[in-house]
Structures are given as C-alpha cells and as structure tokens.
Design a protein around this motif. Sequence first.
Motif, short mmCIF file in Angstrom:
data_model
loop_
_atom_site.label_atom_id
_atom_site.label_comp_id
_atom_site.label_asym_id
_atom_site.label_seq_id
_atom_site.Cartn_x
_atom_site.Cartn_y
_atom_site.Cartn_z
N LEU A 42 -2.20 -4.67 7.11
CA LEU A 42 -2.57 -3.80 8.24
C LEU A 42 -1.32 -3.37 9.00
CD1 LEU A 42 -5.63 -5.87 9.55
CD2 LEU A 42 -5.60 -4.03 7.85
N PHE A 43 -0.38 -4.28 9.18
CA PHE A 43 0.89 -3.97 9.83
C PHE A 43 1.66 -2.91 9.05
CE2 PHE A 43 5.51 -5.03 10.08
CZ PHE A 43 5.73 -4.73 11.43
N LEU A 44 1.64 -3.05 7.73
CA LEU A 44 2.36 -2.11 6.87
C LEU A 44 1.74 -0.71 6.93
CD1 LEU A 44 3.01 -4.41 3.78
CD2 LEU A 44 4.77 -3.35 5.19
N THR A 45 0.42 -0.64 6.90
CA THR A 45 -0.24 0.67 6.86
C THR A 45 -0.33 1.34 8.22
OG1 THR A 45 -2.40 -0.41 6.99
CG2 THR A 45 -1.58 0.16 4.80
N THR A 46 -0.56 0.57 9.29
CA THR A 46 -0.78 1.18 10.60
C THR A 46 0.48 1.28 11.46
OG1 THR A 46 -1.39 -0.95 11.59
CG2 THR A 46 -3.16 0.38 10.63
N VAL A 47 1.42 0.35 11.29
CA VAL A 47 2.64 0.36 12.10
C VAL A 47 3.80 1.00 11.35
CG1 VAL A 47 4.33 -1.06 13.36
CG2 VAL A 47 1.90 -1.68 13.39
N LEU A 48 4.00 0.60 10.09
CA LEU A 48 5.12 1.13 9.31
C LEU A 48 4.70 2.30 8.42
CD1 LEU A 48 6.98 -2.15 8.26
CD2 LEU A 48 7.27 -0.77 10.33
N HIS A 49 3.40 2.58 8.34
CA HIS A 49 2.86 3.73 7.60
C HIS A 49 3.27 3.72 6.12
CE1 HIS A 49 1.67 5.23 11.49
NE2 HIS A 49 2.92 5.16 11.92
N VAL A 50 3.07 2.58 5.48
CA VAL A 50 3.40 2.39 4.07
C VAL A 50 2.20 2.76 3.21
CG1 VAL A 50 4.01 0.64 2.34
CG2 VAL A 50 5.09 0.59 4.61
N GLN A 51 2.44 3.36 2.04
CA GLN A 51 1.38 3.75 1.11
C GLN A 51 0.84 2.53 0.35
OE1 GLN A 51 0.12 6.96 0.79
NE2 GLN A 51 1.43 7.34 2.58
N VAL A 52 -0.41 2.65 -0.12
CA VAL A 52 -1.06 1.54 -0.85
C VAL A 52 -0.29 1.17 -2.11
CG1 VAL A 52 -3.14 0.86 -2.11
CG2 VAL A 52 -3.35 2.07 0.07
N THR A 53 0.25 2.16 -2.82
CA THR A 53 1.02 1.85 -4.03
C THR A 53 2.25 1.02 -3.71
OG1 THR A 53 2.05 4.04 -3.78
CG2 THR A 53 0.27 3.84 -5.39
N SER A 106 11.10 -1.63 8.81
CA SER A 106 11.01 -0.79 7.62
C SER A 106 10.39 -1.56 6.46
CB SER A 106 12.39 -0.28 7.21
OG SER A 106 13.19 -1.36 6.73
N PHE A 107 9.91 -0.82 5.48
CA PHE A 107 9.32 -1.43 4.30
C PHE A 107 10.34 -2.30 3.55
CE2 PHE A 107 8.65 -1.17 -0.34
CZ PHE A 107 7.45 -1.86 -0.43
N SER A 108 11.58 -1.83 3.46
CA SER A 108 12.61 -2.59 2.73
C SER A 108 12.87 -3.94 3.38
CB SER A 108 13.90 -1.77 2.64
OG SER A 108 14.41 -1.49 3.92
N GLN A 109 12.82 -4.01 4.71
CA GLN A 109 13.01 -5.28 5.39
C GLN A 109 11.85 -6.24 5.12
OE1 GLN A 109 13.53 -4.07 9.47
NE2 GLN A 109 15.68 -3.52 9.20
N VAL A 110 10.64 -5.71 5.17
CA VAL A 110 9.46 -6.53 4.87
C VAL A 110 9.53 -7.03 3.43
CG1 VAL A 110 6.95 -6.52 4.59
CG2 VAL A 110 8.00 -5.40 6.57
N LEU A 111 9.94 -6.18 2.51
CA LEU A 111 10.07 -6.57 1.11
C LEU A 111 11.07 -7.71 0.94
CD1 LEU A 111 9.50 -6.11 -1.90
CD2 LEU A 111 11.26 -4.33 -1.90
N ALA A 112 12.20 -7.62 1.63
CA ALA A 112 13.23 -8.66 1.52
C ALA A 112 12.73 -9.99 2.07
CB ALA A 112 14.49 -8.21 2.27
N ILE A 113 12.07 -9.95 3.22
CA ILE A 113 11.56 -11.18 3.82
C ILE A 113 10.47 -11.80 2.95
CG2 ILE A 113 10.35 -12.15 5.82
CD1 ILE A 113 11.68 -9.85 7.47
N ARG A 114 9.59 -10.96 2.44
CA ARG A 114 8.51 -11.44 1.58
C ARG A 114 9.08 -12.03 0.29
NH1 ARG A 114 3.56 -13.49 1.21
NH2 ARG A 114 2.10 -12.38 -0.11
N PHE A 115 10.12 -11.41 -0.24
CA PHE A 115 10.77 -11.91 -1.45
C PHE A 115 11.35 -13.31 -1.21
CE2 PHE A 115 14.64 -12.55 -3.94
CZ PHE A 115 14.17 -12.34 -5.23
N ILE A 116 12.06 -13.49 -0.10
CA ILE A 116 12.66 -14.79 0.21
C ILE A 116 11.59 -15.85 0.45
CG2 ILE A 116 14.14 -16.04 1.84
CD1 ILE A 116 15.64 -13.38 2.27
N ASP A 117 10.53 -15.46 1.15
CA ASP A 117 9.41 -16.37 1.39
C ASP A 117 8.82 -16.86 0.06
OD1 ASP A 117 7.06 -17.63 2.29
OD2 ASP A 117 5.98 -15.73 2.34
N ARG A 118 8.57 -15.93 -0.86
CA ARG A 118 8.00 -16.29 -2.15
C ARG A 118 9.01 -17.04 -3.02
NH1 ARG A 118 3.02 -16.89 -1.38
NH2 ARG A 118 4.07 -17.48 0.54
#
Length: 399
Positions: A42-53, A106-118
């Motif tokens: 929800l944060f990605l789609t409504t705040v950062l406006h990221v696409q579903v793909t 940004s999406f790239s920051q979320v991706l990096a954090i999610r990557f490190i978490d996983r």
Amino acid sequence: MEDNINYRSKRIWGMNAVVFVTGLVSLLTDLSSEMIVPVLPLFLTTVLHVQVTSIGLLEGIAESTASILKLFSGWFSDKLGKRKPLMVFGYGLSNLIKPLFALSTSFSQVLAIRFIDRFGKGMRGAPRDALIADSTSKEERGKAFGFHRAMDTLGAAIGPFVAFFVLSSFHENYRLIFWISSIPGIIAVLLLIFFLKEKKKTNIEEEIFGKQTRPKISFKGLDRRFILFTFIATLFAIGNSSDAFLILRAQDVGMNSALIPLAYFAFNIVYTLFSIPAGILSDRLGRRPIIVTGYLIFALIYLGFGLITKSLWVWGLFILYGLYYATTEGVQKAYIADLVPEGKRGTAIGTFNALTGIAALPASLLAGFLWETFGPASTFAVSSGFAALSAILMVLLRV
C-alpha cells in the motif's frame, strides 16, 4: 535412518528449551516483520506510486534471495557444526535494517532495504530449522515444528493488529509503523544472543563433505522421496506468488486500507491456532496427506481470490489461507527432516529452499505480468492450477 542421539534436554512449559527460545525469537521477529508486510504494498502504490509489475519484481527478488541464501547458510552450518552464529547474524541484520523503510523515498531504496532484510532471513532460516530438527526426535518433530510455526505466526498476527491500530489512529502513517517495528526486532536479537543454548557438536566435516569445499544444489546420497518432493514443491512455488498480490486484490475489490492489516491478522490467528494440531496430526497420520490437503486448500483459495467482486469475501479467504499455511509450512520442514540424516539436514533444507526460492522470482513476475495484461483473475487462476497439479503429483508419485 534416525541418528542415535539423546534428545533429552531442559524443558520450558513442557517444550524443548531450544525449540521454545527459537519460537520466542521468531514470534518477536515476525511481529516486527508483519507490521510492515501488509502495509508495504500500500505504501508503494499510494505514497511512492509504484506499478504492480514493479512490486512483483521487488517481492520476487526478495524471496528468491532469501531462499537461495538458505543453501549457503544450511551448508555452512553443517560444516561448522554450529547453527547459532548464523542465526544471530541473520536475525540481527534483518531486524536492524527494516526500520529504514521509514526513510525511503524511492522504489530503488525500498528494493535495497527489502533485499538486505531477506538476505538476513536467508542466513538464519536453514540453520534454525536444522537446529530444531537436531534437537528433537522423529516422534515429536512434527509437534516441534508446529510449535515453532505457531509462535512465529502469533507474532505475525500481532504485527498486523498493531499496524491496523497505527493506521487508524494516525491517519495512515505508514512511516510510523516502520519505526515502531524496530522495538520487537531488537528484543528478539537480544533473546537469541543471551538465552539460546546450542550443544557443542563433534566436528563431522570430513565424514559428511569429503572434498566438498563449497555449497551447491545437490541431491547426492539423499532419499528419492526427498528429491521428488523438492521438485513438486518447486512446481507449486512457481504458482505461489507473493502475498502482496492478495493485499492488492483486497484493495482492488474495495476493502479499506486500514482494514487490510486486520484481515491479515485474522489469517495469522488461524495459522497460529492450527499449526500445532496440524503438526501433531502429521506425526500420527503421516506428512504427505497433510501437505496434499494444504495444496488443495491453496488451490481453492486462489480460485476464490480470482472470482470475488466484494470485499466481504476477503475475510473468509484470508481465514482459509491460514489453514493452508498451518498444513504446509511446519509439516514440510518436518517431512524433509524425516527423509534426511542429521549431518545433511542443513544442506538438504538449503537445497530445498534454494530451488523453491528460485521459483519465487518467476512466480511474482508472472503474477505481475498477468495482472497488468489480463487482469487480477488470471493471476489467481494460474496459481490455483499450479497448486492443484502439485497435489495430484504428490498422490500419483507416492512421494
């Protein structure tokens, strides 16, 4: 064949102490994680406006990373003869990085954090599961993994409930949720460091590994049923896209954003309540019938998500989703432990998770592509088909 090991150890509330502490650590870690999981899409789609793909890409990379790393961590914990150091590193890394979602723009920051978490999850998962298997006999292993999943999922249930409270009280303040998630995460790491006692083992490296000097996906010397089960589970995983798509579907059919974590809470409560009974049932009836049942439940749930048009149905489907998890997650791990001797469990669990994890990337990419191209119904119909096929193969091949 079950190794000749003395499983008698200190008990806490009737449960093996290692299993109890590991479960408590998982409870707190999942409390932290699941505050984030139902709100991140929800944060990605409504705040950062990221696409579903793009969300499919993010979740696919994240889950594949975690699962592939379990290959290395499981192998390395076998080689060391120790599980705890890798668990401390993995839990510590995940729980320290997750609050940084609050600073992402940004999406790239979320991706990096999610990557490190996983990455952290990948380092801790296989050693933890191997430690639970090492600490229990075959007769109580299903119960032990069921207890661990129940504790893990109790935390996962409380997390969305806290997220619901914050979203309702602070006008959908997603970033505040990310900050609050750090509290149970830090407590979990401290408990792991100071209260988990791992028994010292004899170094059996040469006996098990011979000249093997690096981790690899390998079935050498492993039971035929383990090999078949791994490939069926991998097929199932290709259709098992990220739960982010369930959350987006709930929003798509009109569910209020603040209520979505509450539906996720209901899912986790059911998962918690049925994990131990499902584990005990697998001890008595066998693992395979329970796993097949779980796959069929999944097929029905995803078919339902594809057909619904009103948000009211989301509640019932999320509740059933808890039954799917209860009948598969812990039971599959217990089944693998049954099929593989102690000295190879870390490697076997790592191989299993690597293959099913590799499938997570195409699974989420496929789900995102189908969603954007043909609509949400196609995403869930394909997933349902993969699950039904996997259940049929489990029966026909007598895995």
